[in-house]
Design a protein around this motif. Sequence first.
Motif, PDB file in Angstrom:
ATOM      1  N   GLY A   1       0.814  -1.216   0.000  1.00  0.00           N
ATOM      2  CA  GLY A   1       0.000   0.000   0.000  1.00  0.00           C
ATOM      3  C   GLY A   1       0.846   1.265   0.000  1.00  0.00           C
ATOM      4  O   GLY A   1       0.339   2.355   0.206  1.00  0.00           O
ATOM      5  N   GLU A   2       2.108   1.132  -0.243  1.00  0.00           N
ATOM      6  CA  GLU A   2       2.997   2.291  -0.235  1.00  0.00           C
ATOM      7  C   GLU A   2       3.068   2.928  -1.607  1.00  0.00           C
ATOM      8  O   GLU A   2       2.678   2.317  -2.592  1.00  0.00           O
ATOM      9  CB  GLU A   2       4.390   1.838   0.160  1.00  0.00           C
ATOM     10  N   PRO A   3       3.604   4.149  -1.688  1.00  0.00           N
ATOM     11  CA  PRO A   3       3.783   4.737  -3.013  1.00  0.00           C
ATOM     12  C   PRO A   3       4.581   3.804  -3.909  1.00  0.00           C
ATOM     13  O   PRO A   3       5.477   3.084  -3.447  1.00  0.00           O
ATOM     14  CB  PRO A   3       4.587   6.003  -2.726  1.00  0.00           C
ATOM     15  N   LYS A   4       4.245   3.844  -5.190  1.00  0.00           N
ATOM     16  CA  LYS A   4       4.924   2.937  -6.116  1.00  0.00           C
ATOM     17  C   LYS A   4       6.315   3.469  -6.465  1.00  0.00           C
ATOM     18  O   LYS A   4       6.648   4.617  -6.152  1.00  0.00           O
ATOM     19  CB  LYS A   4       4.081   2.775  -7.373  1.00  0.00           C
ATOM     20  N   MET A   5       7.057   2.638  -7.162  1.00  0.00           N
ATOM     21  CA  MET A   5       8.377   3.028  -7.630  1.00  0.00           C
ATOM     22  C   MET A   5       8.211   3.953  -8.839  1.00  0.00           C
ATOM     23  O   MET A   5       7.597   3.555  -9.840  1.00  0.00           O
ATOM     24  CB  MET A   5       9.101   1.736  -8.033  1.00  0.00           C
ATOM     25  N   ARG A   6       8.690   5.160  -8.732  1.00  0.00           N
ATOM     26  CA  ARG A   6       8.532   6.109  -9.854  1.00  0.00           C
ATOM     27  C   ARG A   6       9.856   6.371 -10.566  1.00  0.00           C
ATOM     28  O   ARG A   6       9.969   7.276 -11.369  1.00  0.00           O
ATOM     29  CB  ARG A   6       7.982   7.438  -9.326  1.00  0.00           C
ATOM     30  N   ILE A   7      10.890   5.598 -10.180  1.00  0.00           N
ATOM     31  CA  ILE A   7      12.175   5.781 -10.868  1.00  0.00           C
ATOM     32  C   ILE A   7      12.664   4.424 -11.382  1.00  0.00           C
ATOM     33  O   ILE A   7      12.283   3.381 -10.861  1.00  0.00           O
ATOM     34  CB  ILE A   7      13.244   6.421  -9.944  1.00  0.00           C
ATOM     35  N   THR A   8      13.503   4.485 -12.381  1.00  0.00           N
ATOM     36  CA  THR A   8      13.996   3.230 -12.956  1.00  0.00           C
ATOM     37  C   THR A   8      15.465   3.368 -13.358  1.00  0.00           C
ATOM     38  O   THR A   8      15.970   4.485 -13.479  1.00  0.00           O
ATOM     39  CB  THR A   8      13.135   2.834 -14.186  1.00  0.00           C
ATOM     40  N   THR A   9      16.106   2.223 -13.559  1.00  0.00           N
ATOM     41  CA  THR A   9      17.537   2.258 -13.866  1.00  0.00           C
ATOM     42  C   THR A   9      17.770   2.701 -15.310  1.00  0.00           C
ATOM     43  O   THR A   9      16.945   2.471 -16.187  1.00  0.00           O
ATOM     44  CB  THR A   9      18.160   0.859 -13.707  1.00  0.00           C
ATOM     45  N   PHE A  10      18.924   3.289 -15.522  1.00  0.00           N
ATOM     46  CA  PHE A  10      19.314   3.654 -16.877  1.00  0.00           C
ATOM     47  C   PHE A  10      20.783   3.285 -17.044  1.00  0.00           C
ATOM     48  O   PHE A  10      21.621   3.636 -16.203  1.00  0.00           O
ATOM     49  CB  PHE A  10      19.105   5.155 -17.111  1.00  0.00           C
ATOM     50  N   GLY A  11      21.073   2.585 -18.125  1.00  0.00           N
ATOM     51  CA  GLY A  11      22.447   2.123 -18.354  1.00  0.00           C
ATOM     52  C   GLY A  11      22.422   0.625 -18.540  1.00  0.00           C
ATOM     53  O   GLY A  11      21.416  -0.028 -18.247  1.00  0.00           O
ATOM     54  N   ASP A  12      23.526   0.053 -19.034  1.00  0.00           N
ATOM     55  CA  ASP A  12      23.582  -1.394 -19.225  1.00  0.00           C
ATOM     56  C   ASP A  12      23.725  -2.066 -17.881  1.00  0.00           C
ATOM     57  O   ASP A  12      24.680  -1.795 -17.152  1.00  0.00           O
ATOM     58  CB  ASP A  12      24.787  -1.755 -20.113  1.00  0.00           C
ATOM     59  N   GLU A  13      22.775  -2.930 -17.553  1.00  0.00           N
ATOM     60  CA  GLU A  13      22.786  -3.582 -16.242  1.00  0.00           C
ATOM     61  C   GLU A  13      24.114  -4.314 -16.045  1.00  0.00           C
ATOM     62  O   GLU A  13      24.508  -5.136 -16.860  1.00  0.00           O
ATOM     63  CB  GLU A  13      21.621  -4.562 -16.123  1.00  0.00           C
ATOM     64  N   PRO A  14      24.808  -3.995 -14.978  1.00  0.00           N
ATOM     65  CA  PRO A  14      26.162  -4.530 -14.816  1.00  0.00           C
ATOM     66  C   PRO A  14      26.178  -5.873 -14.085  1.00  0.00           C
ATOM     67  O   PRO A  14      26.459  -5.937 -12.897  1.00  0.00           O
ATOM     68  CB  PRO A  14      26.837  -3.451 -13.979  1.00  0.00           C
ATOM     69  N   GLY A  15      25.908  -6.940 -14.783  1.00  0.00           N
ATOM     70  CA  GLY A  15      26.043  -8.291 -14.224  1.00  0.00           C
ATOM     71  C   GLY A  15      25.088  -8.574 -13.082  1.00  0.00           C
ATOM     72  O   GLY A  15      23.967  -8.068 -13.030  1.00  0.00           O
ATOM     73  N   GLU A  16      25.587  -9.403 -12.157  1.00  0.00           N
ATOM     74  CA  GLU A  16      24.762  -9.875 -11.047  1.00  0.00           C
ATOM     75  C   GLU A  16      24.400  -8.742 -10.093  1.00  0.00           C
ATOM     76  O   GLU A  16      25.258  -7.976  -9.668  1.00  0.00           O
ATOM     77  CB  GLU A  16      25.576 -10.920 -10.288  1.00  0.00           C
ATOM     78  N   ILE A  17      23.129  -8.647  -9.750  1.00  0.00           N
ATOM     79  CA  ILE A  17      22.679  -7.535  -8.905  1.00  0.00           C
ATOM     80  C   ILE A  17      22.135  -8.075  -7.593  1.00  0.00           C
ATOM     81  O   ILE A  17      21.438  -9.093  -7.575  1.00  0.00           O
ATOM     82  CB  ILE A  17      21.582  -6.738  -9.635  1.00  0.00           C
ATOM     83  N   ALA A  18      22.466  -7.369  -6.499  1.00  0.00           N
ATOM     84  CA  ALA A  18      21.959  -7.784  -5.184  1.00  0.00           C
ATOM     85  C   ALA A  18      20.435  -7.736  -5.228  1.00  0.00           C
ATOM     86  O   ALA A  18      19.854  -6.710  -5.574  1.00  0.00           O
ATOM     87  CB  ALA A  18      22.484  -6.838  -4.120  1.00  0.00           C
ATOM     88  N   ASN A  19      19.799  -8.864  -4.914  1.00  0.00           N
ATOM     89  CA  ASN A  19      18.342  -8.927  -4.941  1.00  0.00           C
ATOM     90  C   ASN A  19      17.779  -8.110  -3.783  1.00  0.00           C
ATOM     91  O   ASN A  19      17.920  -8.465  -2.625  1.00  0.00           O
ATOM     92  CB  ASN A  19      17.922 -10.398  -4.834  1.00  0.00           C
ATOM     93  N   GLU A  20      17.103  -7.009  -4.141  1.00  0.00           N
ATOM     94  CA  GLU A  20      16.640  -6.108  -3.086  1.00  0.00           C
ATOM     95  C   GLU A  20      15.481  -6.697  -2.284  1.00  0.00           C
ATOM     96  O   GLU A  20      15.102  -6.166  -1.260  1.00  0.00           O
ATOM     97  CB  GLU A  20      16.258  -4.754  -3.691  1.00  0.00           C
ATOM     98  N   ASN A  21      14.895  -7.787  -2.791  1.00  0.00           N
ATOM     99  CA  ASN A  21      13.809  -8.400  -2.023  1.00  0.00           C
ATOM    100  C   ASN A  21      14.332  -9.410  -1.019  1.00  0.00           C
ATOM    101  O   ASN A  21      13.572  -9.954  -0.234  1.00  0.00           O
ATOM    102  CB  ASN A  21      12.829  -9.107  -2.964  1.00  0.00           C
TER     103      ASN A  21
END
Length: 652
Positions: free
Chosen positions: A230-250
């Motif tokens: 029920g929180e505000p949604k994500m209004r920003i997104t990444t830009f750039g070539d995703e650099p490999g393995e990413i820490a799973n924020e969930n």
Amino acid sequence: MEMRSLEKIEGIGVDLTPKLQPIAFSLCDPFLHSHCYSCYRTLPSIHTDTGPIRYCSLFCSRIDYPIHFNSGEHHLFLILQSHSTTWHTDDTSDLRTALRLLHHFNQLGIVPSLQSDRIGGLLTNREKLKQQEDDDILARIKEGGRLMSLARIMRDDEREVEENNTELEEMEMVLCIVLTNAVEVQVNEKQGLGVAVYGPSFSWINHSCAPNACYRFSIAGPESDDSGRGEPKMRITTFGDEPGEIANENALCGYGPRIVVRSIKPMKKGEEVCVAYTDLLQPKAMRHTELWLRYRFICSCRRCSALSPTHVDHILHGNYAANPESTNSRWEPNFYKDNGYEELSDCMDEIISEYMSTGNPECCCDKLEIMLRQSLRKEQLQSWPTFKLHPLHHLCLNAYITLASVYKIRASELLSSDSVKNKHRSKFSKLSRFSAAYSLLLAGATHHLFLSESSLIVSAVHFWISAGESLLSLSKSLIWTSVFGQKCPNSSIFSHPGHSHCECLLMERFEVSMPCDLSQSASTKIEFEEISKGFMNCASRLSSEVWPFLTEGGPFFEDIQDPINFSWLETIKYSHALLLRSPCTSSHRENDSYCGLRCEREHLFQLGVHCLVYGEYLATICYSSPCYLTNHVRSLLQVQNKEIPFEYTAAM
Ligand SMILES: C[S@@+](CC[C@H](N)C(=O)[O-])C[C@H]1O[C@@H](n2cnc3c(N)ncnc32)[C@H](O)[C@@H]1O
């Protein structure tokens, strides 16, 4: 990598992200004994004591202690306590956060690679940070990596102690992630409580000296359901070539200080979202030095790359001084280029560090005011017999911050000594008035700059609230009874905070709803401008009533015509008559009638309330409501509403 806006953001004060969880965090050393390591709340009298760190409940201990132990943080404390080794600063939170971050990567199976400049998507910046051989940062990285490695060896005590370069380099990489990405967790007006590293959604946000976003923290216990539903949604997104393995924020630890990114300017869809990594009230050269030392980049944002310096930088820069010899201009440009700006700046640093070491507040105030009045030695002045710094010069702003606080300290020291009862009454009055005057001047000066660069709203919030607090406290203080004796106006003036004849929109809101709830709707530019204009009109009117009273007997203030509306800086030509205008004298004050005093006190009170309510309005835009700042203002104003306690009178 960078972050961009997913949609057009029309208002200011819009949450751009939900509450984001940290990947790793830790308390700063001064708070290890007073705050829960897990939820950051102040410790109750009964708490779980687990050596150097403490928890407020069994729940907090159960959830965090395994990370404390298994990350090697526990062993790091043992190493540091053994006195066989020392760390560069008093604070070890960077090191502890790095150990926890590495533990987190290990848990997720993310293996640091020496070939990449990222781990889990987060930039290490290690090569750049280590570039300069003689640097303090280099020593910190090397020593920090060694200590982290030792702590982990001690944790796995069956392991043989051997030099392992690869492991050392991995430790350094993780420590560099902390140095590059960690933010200070600020949940009250005082020092930051701790440091935290967040996932890419926050850590990929770049810096700008004219940013369009800021951030706030929210602390909640691990028991609370703060899952973001029920929180505000994500209004920003990444830009750039995703650099490999990413820490799973969930897959984060599920507790700790959450961060929310918020807009402070309208944004176009796809616009880069930036925050400030440094104090924006510094001139360009200082901002660049700080950013280079900490992050190793040269900022080329809109403010920094403008062909000629922006209005704000022009003023903060210091290339101005009043030249009494000149007939046509009050503030002459380029004065400091040839006239020892460095020397002036060093002189100020010296005054402040002398105060920190000797603790002599009187000497500090005297020296700073002399510096403000007559900044260079006579032989440097050549054809300039006297001059003054531009009142909005960044050295002046720093001096106002220090003077507001040191005068306050002097007043409270005098109050705690018995002498105030007798011979030092007028001195107490002077110290309290000057503290409030510098607070007001600082808020007005910052506001003036904010009108040209709207990202300075974050500084304006803090200074308006401090000015309001200072004025309100003065309107209640014992100076009215001690200096003016029987003529002291009574407390009925405090019974109605908004009070009569006020057309300002903000006070209307304040009186109708308590608290004024702006949290649900973003402020439109038009609404914001209307509210600010109304506030400025009221504040200017009230400040013109109280300024002579606040500044009486303070030679530095003689040159400041109006602490809120600085239009006089641009329009008024230099004139000796102006500089030497007669200040409000004490004989004038002695002749004041009871009615005059009552008005003065009432105006002080009204101005204080206005500054607080406006500060609260700006805080709601920057941080939403409730937050620690709006709560602070509310508590000050609610005390007002009850009954004026004349808190100091009892001490008489
Ligand atoms: C917290 S990270 C920001 C995200 C980063 N751009 C990335 O790719 O992960 C901080 C680093 O980003 C870079 N950075 C941030 N703001 C910048 C700016 N205005 N100009 C150049 N580099 C910047 C610097 O290398 C800095 O050390």
